[in-house]
Design a protein around this motif. Structure first.
Motif, PDB file in Angstrom:
ATOM      1  N   TYR A 149      -1.073   0.823  -5.477  1.00  0.00           N
ATOM      2  CA  TYR A 149      -2.067   0.074  -4.725  1.00  0.00           C
ATOM      3  C   TYR A 149      -2.348   0.770  -3.403  1.00  0.00           C
ATOM      4  CZ  TYR A 149      -1.192  -3.719  -7.984  1.00  0.00           C
ATOM      5  OH  TYR A 149      -1.082  -4.469  -9.116  1.00  0.00           O
ATOM      6  N   ILE A 150      -3.637   0.807  -3.028  1.00  0.00           N
ATOM      7  CA  ILE A 150      -4.055   1.407  -1.769  1.00  0.00           C
ATOM      8  C   ILE A 150      -4.952   0.409  -1.046  1.00  0.00           C
ATOM      9  CG2 ILE A 150      -5.327   3.298  -0.694  1.00  0.00           C
ATOM     10  CD1 ILE A 150      -4.599   4.998  -3.063  1.00  0.00           C
ATOM     11  N   CYS A 151      -4.687   0.206   0.246  1.00  0.00           N
ATOM     12  CA  CYS A 151      -5.526  -0.716   1.010  1.00  0.00           C
ATOM     13  C   CYS A 151      -6.853  -0.058   1.352  1.00  0.00           C
ATOM     14  CB  CYS A 151      -4.807  -1.211   2.262  1.00  0.00           C
ATOM     15  SG  CYS A 151      -4.458   0.029   3.493  1.00  0.00           S
ATOM     16  N   LYS A 152      -7.794  -0.860   1.834  1.00  0.00           N
ATOM     17  CA  LYS A 152      -9.149  -0.362   2.034  1.00  0.00           C
ATOM     18  C   LYS A 152      -9.382   0.220   3.419  1.00  0.00           C
ATOM     19  CE  LYS A 152     -10.701  -5.056   2.857  1.00  0.00           C
ATOM     20  NZ  LYS A 152     -11.593  -6.092   2.402  1.00  0.00           N
ATOM     21  N   CYS A 179       0.861  -1.183   0.000  1.00  0.00           N
ATOM     22  CA  CYS A 179       0.000   0.000   0.000  1.00  0.00           C
ATOM     23  C   CYS A 179       0.901   1.237   0.000  1.00  0.00           C
ATOM     24  CB  CYS A 179      -0.893  -0.004   1.237  1.00  0.00           C
ATOM     25  SG  CYS A 179      -1.837   1.511   1.469  1.00  0.00           S
ATOM     26  N   ILE A 180       0.602   2.210  -0.870  1.00  0.00           N
ATOM     27  CA  ILE A 180       1.475   3.386  -0.962  1.00  0.00           C
ATOM     28  C   ILE A 180       1.315   4.322   0.225  1.00  0.00           C
ATOM     29  CG2 ILE A 180       1.603   3.329  -3.473  1.00  0.00           C
ATOM     30  CD1 ILE A 180      -0.343   5.727  -3.462  1.00  0.00           C
ATOM     31  N   SER A 181       0.256   4.169   0.990  1.00  0.00           N
ATOM     32  CA  SER A 181       0.027   5.067   2.116  1.00  0.00           C
ATOM     33  C   SER A 181       0.646   4.522   3.403  1.00  0.00           C
ATOM     34  CB  SER A 181      -1.466   5.301   2.302  1.00  0.00           C
ATOM     35  OG  SER A 181      -1.693   6.218   3.321  1.00  0.00           O
ATOM     36  N   CYS A 182       0.269   3.314   3.803  1.00  0.00           N
ATOM     37  CA  CYS A 182       0.753   2.769   5.073  1.00  0.00           C
ATOM     38  C   CYS A 182       2.005   1.904   4.926  1.00  0.00           C
ATOM     39  CB  CYS A 182      -0.344   1.967   5.766  1.00  0.00           C
ATOM     40  SG  CYS A 182      -0.860   0.503   4.874  1.00  0.00           S
ATOM     41  N   ARG A 183       2.374   1.574   3.685  1.00  0.00           N
ATOM     42  CA  ARG A 183       3.565   0.773   3.379  1.00  0.00           C
ATOM     43  C   ARG A 183       3.493  -0.642   3.947  1.00  0.00           C
ATOM     44  NH1 ARG A 183       5.592   2.642  -0.734  1.00  0.00           N
ATOM     45  NH2 ARG A 183       7.599   1.755  -0.314  1.00  0.00           N
ATOM     46  N   LYS A 226      -6.363  -1.049  -7.055  1.00  0.00           N
ATOM     47  CA  LYS A 226      -5.300  -0.805  -8.024  1.00  0.00           C
ATOM     48  C   LYS A 226      -5.640   0.433  -8.846  1.00  0.00           C
ATOM     49  CE  LYS A 226      -3.066  -2.934 -12.006  1.00  0.00           C
ATOM     50  NZ  LYS A 226      -3.072  -4.086 -12.913  1.00  0.00           N
ATOM     51  N   ILE A 227      -4.688   1.351  -8.930  1.00  0.00           N
ATOM     52  CA  ILE A 227      -4.829   2.549  -9.753  1.00  0.00           C
ATOM     53  C   ILE A 227      -3.722   2.503 -10.788  1.00  0.00           C
ATOM     54  CG2 ILE A 227      -4.865   5.060  -9.759  1.00  0.00           C
ATOM     55  CD1 ILE A 227      -5.578   4.786  -6.730  1.00  0.00           C
ATOM     56  N   THR A 228      -4.098   2.504 -12.060  1.00  0.00           N
ATOM     57  CA  THR A 228      -3.151   2.316 -13.144  1.00  0.00           C
ATOM     58  C   THR A 228      -3.120   3.523 -14.061  1.00  0.00           C
ATOM     59  OG1 THR A 228      -3.662  -0.034 -13.098  1.00  0.00           O
ATOM     60  CG2 THR A 228      -2.482   0.765 -15.012  1.00  0.00           C
ATOM     61  N   LYS A 229      -1.914   3.880 -14.473  1.00  0.00           N
ATOM     62  CA  LYS A 229      -1.745   4.937 -15.459  1.00  0.00           C
ATOM     63  C   LYS A 229      -1.366   4.271 -16.782  1.00  0.00           C
ATOM     64  CE  LYS A 229       1.528   8.251 -16.994  1.00  0.00           C
ATOM     65  NZ  LYS A 229       2.927   8.564 -16.839  1.00  0.00           N
ATOM     66  N   TYR A 274      -6.864   5.699   2.663  1.00  0.00           N
ATOM     67  CA  TYR A 274      -7.433   6.420   1.522  1.00  0.00           C
ATOM     68  C   TYR A 274      -7.923   7.809   1.880  1.00  0.00           C
ATOM     69  CZ  TYR A 274     -12.079   4.714   2.987  1.00  0.00           C
ATOM     70  OH  TYR A 274     -13.223   4.430   3.685  1.00  0.00           O
ATOM     71  N   SER A 275      -8.004   8.139   3.167  1.00  0.00           N
ATOM     72  CA  SER A 275      -8.376   9.501   3.542  1.00  0.00           C
ATOM     73  C   SER A 275      -7.162  10.310   3.995  1.00  0.00           C
ATOM     74  CB  SER A 275      -9.432   9.476   4.644  1.00  0.00           C
ATOM     75  OG  SER A 275      -8.904   8.868   5.802  1.00  0.00           O
TER      76      SER A 275
END
Length: 93
Positions: free
Chosen positions: A45-48, A11-15, A25-28, A53-54
């Motif tokens: 990728y971001i966990c739920k 996860c890019i936020s909490c690692r 999944k967020i794809t460019k 996500y906030s």
């Protein structure tokens, strides 16, 4: 019998490391732009969890990991997508 290992992503936020099925999944894509839960290309990728996500710095983290500039209206679309993702994952769909 062959057992498959789960595909793990961070996860890019909490690692934290999670199974890929449990992450958004967020794809460019260079032709189609930013997509959710599909596509090939540079992905984040971001966990739920609500904390991730906030996060106030999530836009900057996404821009860095996708190596692109995100439009201001992207956050509105992202919030709608994450709520629908959480609704589906809670129902077991």
């Amino acid at each position: 019998m062959i057992f498959k290992k789960p595909v793990m992503r961070i996860c890019i936020s909490c690692r934290e490391t999670y199974d890929r099925k449990d992450l958004l999944k967020i794809t460019k894509d260079h032709k189609q732009g930013i997509m959710f839960q599909k596509g090939m290309g540079r992905s984040a990728y971001i966990c739920k969890s609500k904390k991730c996500y906030s996060d106030s710095k999530i836009k900057k983290k996404l821009q860095k990991s996708l190596k692109t500039f995100l439009e201001p209206e992207f956050i509105d679309i992202f919030e709608k997508e994450i709520t629908s993702f959480n609704d589906y994952s809670n129902k077991g769909i």
